[in-house]
Scaffold this motif. Structure first.
Motif, short mmCIF file in Angstrom:
data_model
loop_
_atom_site.label_atom_id
_atom_site.label_comp_id
_atom_site.label_asym_id
_atom_site.label_seq_id
_atom_site.Cartn_x
_atom_site.Cartn_y
_atom_site.Cartn_z
N THR A 90 0.83 -1.20 0.00
CA THR A 90 0.00 0.00 0.00
C THR A 90 0.87 1.26 0.00
O THR A 90 0.57 2.24 -0.66
CB THR A 90 -0.95 0.00 1.20
N HIS A 92 0.65 4.27 -2.58
CA HIS A 92 0.47 5.67 -2.16
C HIS A 92 1.59 6.56 -2.66
O HIS A 92 1.39 7.74 -2.93
CB HIS A 92 0.32 5.76 -0.64
N LEU A 103 -7.97 5.97 -8.27
CA LEU A 103 -7.66 5.01 -7.22
C LEU A 103 -8.88 4.13 -6.96
O LEU A 103 -10.01 4.61 -6.90
CB LEU A 103 -7.29 5.74 -5.93
N PHE A 154 -10.27 1.22 -4.22
CA PHE A 154 -9.96 0.70 -2.88
C PHE A 154 -10.68 -0.61 -2.63
O PHE A 154 -11.50 -1.06 -3.42
CB PHE A 154 -10.34 1.73 -1.82
N GLN A 155 -10.33 -1.18 -1.47
CA GLN A 155 -10.90 -2.48 -1.14
C GLN A 155 -12.38 -2.36 -0.77
O GLN A 155 -13.20 -3.12 -1.22
CB GLN A 155 -10.09 -3.07 0.02
N LYS A 156 -12.70 -1.39 0.07
CA LYS A 156 -14.07 -1.35 0.60
C LYS A 156 -14.79 -0.02 0.40
O LYS A 156 -15.98 0.01 0.14
CB LYS A 156 -14.04 -1.69 2.09
N ASN A 157 -14.08 1.07 0.63
CA ASN A 157 -14.76 2.37 0.52
C ASN A 157 -14.54 2.93 -0.87
O ASN A 157 -13.43 3.21 -1.26
CB ASN A 157 -14.24 3.32 1.59
N HIS A 158 -15.65 3.09 -1.56
CA HIS A 158 -15.49 3.42 -2.97
C HIS A 158 -15.98 4.79 -3.34
O HIS A 158 -15.62 5.32 -4.39
CB HIS A 158 -16.19 2.37 -3.82
N ALA A 159 -16.84 5.37 -2.52
CA ALA A 159 -17.39 6.67 -2.88
C ALA A 159 -17.87 7.36 -1.61
O ALA A 159 -17.94 6.75 -0.55
CB ALA A 159 -18.54 6.49 -3.87
N VAL A 160 -18.21 8.63 -1.77
CA VAL A 160 -18.61 9.44 -0.62
C VAL A 160 -20.03 9.07 -0.19
O VAL A 160 -20.94 9.03 -1.00
CB VAL A 160 -18.53 10.94 -0.97
N ARG A 161 -20.19 8.80 1.11
CA ARG A 161 -21.44 8.23 1.60
C ARG A 161 -22.64 9.18 1.52
O ARG A 161 -23.77 8.74 1.42
CB ARG A 161 -21.27 7.75 3.04
N SER A 162 -22.39 10.48 1.59
CA SER A 162 -23.53 11.39 1.63
C SER A 162 -24.10 11.69 0.24
O SER A 162 -25.15 12.31 0.12
CB SER A 162 -23.13 12.70 2.33
N ASN A 182 -21.86 11.38 -6.90
CA ASN A 182 -20.47 11.05 -6.61
C ASN A 182 -19.60 11.24 -7.85
O ASN A 182 -18.53 11.84 -7.78
CB ASN A 182 -20.37 9.59 -6.16
N ARG A 188 -28.34 6.25 -2.81
CA ARG A 188 -27.17 6.54 -1.98
C ARG A 188 -26.30 5.30 -1.89
O ARG A 188 -26.74 4.18 -2.12
CB ARG A 188 -27.64 6.94 -0.58
N MET A 192 -15.64 5.35 -10.45
CA MET A 192 -15.04 6.54 -9.87
C MET A 192 -13.58 6.71 -10.30
O MET A 192 -13.08 7.82 -10.38
CB MET A 192 -15.09 6.48 -8.33
N GLU A 219 -25.62 18.49 0.02
CA GLU A 219 -25.90 17.05 0.05
C GLU A 219 -25.50 16.44 1.40
O GLU A 219 -26.21 15.60 1.94
CB GLU A 219 -25.16 16.33 -1.08
N ASN A 220 -24.36 16.89 1.90
CA ASN A 220 -23.90 16.39 3.20
C ASN A 220 -24.93 16.70 4.30
O ASN A 220 -25.23 15.86 5.13
CB ASN A 220 -22.57 17.03 3.59
N SER A 231 -27.94 14.61 4.03
CA SER A 231 -27.78 13.18 4.33
C SER A 231 -27.84 12.89 5.83
O SER A 231 -27.87 11.75 6.23
CB SER A 231 -26.45 12.67 3.75
N PHE A 264 -12.66 9.13 6.01
CA PHE A 264 -12.39 8.40 4.76
C PHE A 264 -12.99 9.10 3.57
O PHE A 264 -12.36 9.21 2.51
CB PHE A 264 -12.89 6.95 4.86
N ASP A 265 -14.23 9.62 3.75
CA ASP A 265 -14.87 10.37 2.68
C ASP A 265 -14.03 11.58 2.29
O ASP A 265 -13.84 11.87 1.11
CB ASP A 265 -16.26 10.86 3.12
N LEU A 317 -11.07 10.46 0.43
CA LEU A 317 -11.46 10.11 -0.94
C LEU A 317 -11.56 11.37 -1.79
O LEU A 317 -11.05 11.43 -2.91
CB LEU A 317 -12.83 9.43 -0.94
N TYR A 324 -9.67 12.57 -5.27
CA TYR A 324 -10.36 13.02 -6.49
C TYR A 324 -9.80 14.35 -6.98
O TYR A 324 -10.23 14.88 -8.00
CB TYR A 324 -11.87 13.23 -6.23
N SER A 362 -2.88 9.29 3.39
CA SER A 362 -2.33 7.94 3.23
C SER A 362 -2.69 7.05 4.41
O SER A 362 -3.15 5.92 4.24
CB SER A 362 -0.82 8.03 3.08
N GLU A 395 -8.30 1.53 6.05
CA GLU A 395 -9.63 1.25 5.51
C GLU A 395 -10.26 0.06 6.22
O GLU A 395 -9.66 -1.00 6.31
CB GLU A 395 -9.47 0.95 4.02
#
Lengths: 209, 435
Positions: free
Chosen positions: A42, A46, A84, A86-94, A100, A133, A149, B9-10, B13, B334-335, B338, B342, B428, B434
């Motif tokens: 990783t 990075h 990039l 990732f393994q689990k988190n792929h996009a912004v949750r809100s 996104n 969402r 993404m 949006e935040n 949510s 994490f968001d 991310l 971007y 990083s 994660e």
């Protein structure tokens, strides 16, 4: 095109210094980096993404030494040229799936039509979840969104960190094939790091740390 | 898509968090504004209603009571004084204006003040329509009186005796409205102004009736009767006086007034005149500014306490906002990381969080203002069951801005503290952890 030379890195708190083998990837070449946990996979990813600064050595992406860039320029460069996964988190949750992708394009300062976004979602079988969402998506759908993404902004490099570890065999295959296909479509280098030996057969180039 | 839209949006949510933060902040803003507004109204009522009245001469008694009754028209008068004697002081060359006032009646709780035309100049009141009082039993209405009682020029009404609305003791003499005053935001808005003769005439007439009908009654009974109406003693004295001298009723010299309002030409008079009156006569001189300052100091403690409570609430809500933003940033680390991958810069993330804070503040201000307005409205509707028609003073813009500024400073501080982890963020590390 990616070239690294004599890359070394050490975390502040730790005495151990990672030394990485040189990487040379021509246009459209893909690379699989295998290795056990804690070996610095990783960290290498990075470094390639410009999220970490190496202690020594250099990284060139398309003949540009990315460590010569200022912090702001590096942010902009990353946004424009790197995708990039990732393994689990792929996009912004809100945000919803579609928003996104829009937000990603805005932050990457790329102007891409909404119809192109729709096209990509169609291709990745996500179009019917367009206005959902993130929390409403399944693991496989999320991983596909992660791919969306990472490629929507036509990057030069796609870096994937354990993209298949939490997927079953079938989804694993789908994801790797999608990644390869999207990389090819965008004329980008795909670098995948993993400890998942299932995907070894999909890559011609591989190194083991 | 832009940063602003991402912030919106935040916010959308997490509606519960937003609602709670907004409500908490709105409550403290409302409390601060409300208290400030009450305080301002109170102070304004007191200070502005003084007009340029420097001194009040009235019957001996409590100076505060004299000021409250004759200047703010709230309390009962201390008694009556002979018009003739009061007028002697009115002719002093150091005096710019000396205006006699006389009380006795009300109409539906609004006081009828018998006075001279100069009374209105204390309050810079102008006639909106109609004309000045020219003869007895004509009245000019303060703006609020006309508004609340729905009276127009030419309307007539019967006054009731005393200063509190009552049906038991209604006079037979009809007052006629000849003028209505422009709003002044001063005490004159809630007064019915007439000339001295009106008050004398109504009560002389009354006294004659009293004489005719109750000649055999003891004065003592008469006295009690008036006390029962919540009336003031001086009226009994007045009548008493009239009983004794009723054959001289028509001579102005023997008339009584409630007090004499004085404004000085020369402030030096403040030093000499009150002492002369207090020492040499049966009357007392009270300084409205001094008396009201004393009163204000007492009540000020209450306001101060409530203000402090409001500030404490403000600090707590500032902390709430800080904690929720801070928690949100930690949870969404994490968001945020991310977003950085971007291509978002630190500045863009800070902007995003700041916008979220600002959205909460804006809603809180709007709701806070509504709370204040509604709260004061209900409070005063409730209080106005009494005979005091209190006017809520609009909060001066400078004071409102002061509060808004304070709240903003508080929030900006909370936001900046909450943003700190963004600046320190190691993308990083966050991405490697994660889960």
């Amino acid at each position: 095109m990616i070239t690294t030379k004599d890359l070394t890195f050490s975390y502040k708190q730790e005495a151990h210094t990672f030394s990485f083998p040189d990487i040379v990837l021509k246009e459209q070449e893909n690379l699989l980096i295998l290795g056990k946990s804690g070996i610095g996979k990783t960290t290498l990813l990075h470094l390639l993404a410009g999220l970490l600064k190496p202690n020594g050595g250099s990284i060139f992406i398309d003949d540009l030494d990315i460590n010569s860039l200022s912090a702001n320029k590096l942010d902009a460069f990353r946004g424009k040229n790197i995708g990039l996964v990732f393994q689990k988190n792929h996009a912004v949750r809100s945000l919803t799936v579609f928003k996104n992708l829009q937000a990603r394009l805005f932050l990457s300062r790329k102007n891409i039509k909404n119809t192109v976004i729709d096209g990509l979602l169609e291709e990745l079988d996500l179009i019917e979840y367009k206005n959902r969402r993130i929390s409403a998506l399944s693991e496989g759908q999320l991983q596909r969104l992660g791919i969306a993404m990472s490629v929507i902004h036509n990057p030069k490099v796609i870096l994937a960190d354990e993209p298949t570890s939490s997927l079953d065999d079938e989804n694993c295959k789908i994801v790797i094939e999608l990644l390869k296909k999207q990389a090819e479509k965008n004329n980008a280098n795909l670098v995948v790091i993993t400890h998942d030996h299932r995907i070894k057969s999909f890559f011609q180039n591989s190194i083991t740390l | 898509m832009n940063i602003w839209k991402i912030s919106v949006e935040n916010i959308k949510s997490k509606p519960l968090y937003t609602l709670l933060s907004v409500f908490m902040l709105a409550l403290s803003i409302a409390l601060l504004l409300g208290i400030q507004q009450l305080k301002t109204s109170f102070k304004y009522q007191m200070e502005n209603n003084l007009g340029d009245i420097d001194l009040v001469i009235g019957a001996k008694g409590s100076p505060l009571q004299l000021v409250l009754s004759s200047v703010l028209h709230l309390d009962n008068p201390t008694g009556n004084i002979p018009f003739k004697e009061a007028n002697k002081f009115g002719r002093n060359p150091m005096i710019k204006k000396a205006v006699p006032i006389s009380y006795g009646d009300n109409y539906k709780g609004f006081r009828i003040v018998g006075t001279a035309p100069e009374f209105m100049t204390f309050y810079e009141a102008e006639i909106e329509n109609g004309r000045q009082v020219q003869k007895s039993l004509e009245v000019i209405l303060g703006h609020m009186v006309a508004e609340q009682l729905q009276l127009k020029i030419g309307d007539t009404f019967l006054s009731s005796h005393g200063l509190v609305d009552n049906d038991a003791h209604v006079h037979d003499d009809e007052f006629t409205v000849v003028g209505i005053l422009k709003p002044t935001q001063k005490v004159i808005d809630r007064l019915i102004v007439t000339n001295l003769e009106s008050i004398w005439d109504v009560h002389d007439h009354e006294d004659h009736e009293n004489l005719d009908n109750h000649e055999d009654k003891e004065e003592h009974e008469d006295h009690e009767d008036h006390d029962n109406h919540g009336d003031h003693q001086d009226h009994t004295d007045d009548e008493h006086h009239d009983h004794e001298n009723h054959e001289h009723n028509d001579h102005e010299e023997d008339k009584e007034i409630t007090s004499l309002l004085i404004s000085f030409r020369n402030p030096a008079a403040l030093l000499t005149l009150p002492r002369r009156i207090n020492e040499d006569t049966n009357m007392q001189a009270a300084l409205p500014k001094y008396e009201l300052n004393k009163l204000y100091e007492y009540t000020g403690i209450g306001f101060k306490t409530i203000s402090w409570i409001a500030y404490v609430i403000l600090i707590i809500s500032g902390m709430t906002i800080f904690i929720s933003l801070y928690k949100m940033i930690k949870e969404r680390a994490f968001d945020l990381a991310l977003l950085r991958t971007y291509g978002a810069s630190n500045t863009q993330l800070i902007k995003m969080v700041t916008y979220e804070g600002l959205i909460i503040i804006c809603f809180a201000f709007i709701i806070g203002f509504i709370f204040t307005k509604a709260g004061l409205y209900f409070l005063f509707n409730y209080l106005e069951s009494g005979y005091q028609k209190t006017i809520v003073q609009a909060l001066p813009i400078s004071e409102a801005l002061q509060i808004i500024g304070l709240v903003f400073a508080m929030i900006i501080l909370s936001i900046s503290l909450a943003i700190y982890p963004i600046i320190k963020m190691n993308i990083s590390t966050i991405l490697s952890n994660e889960k």
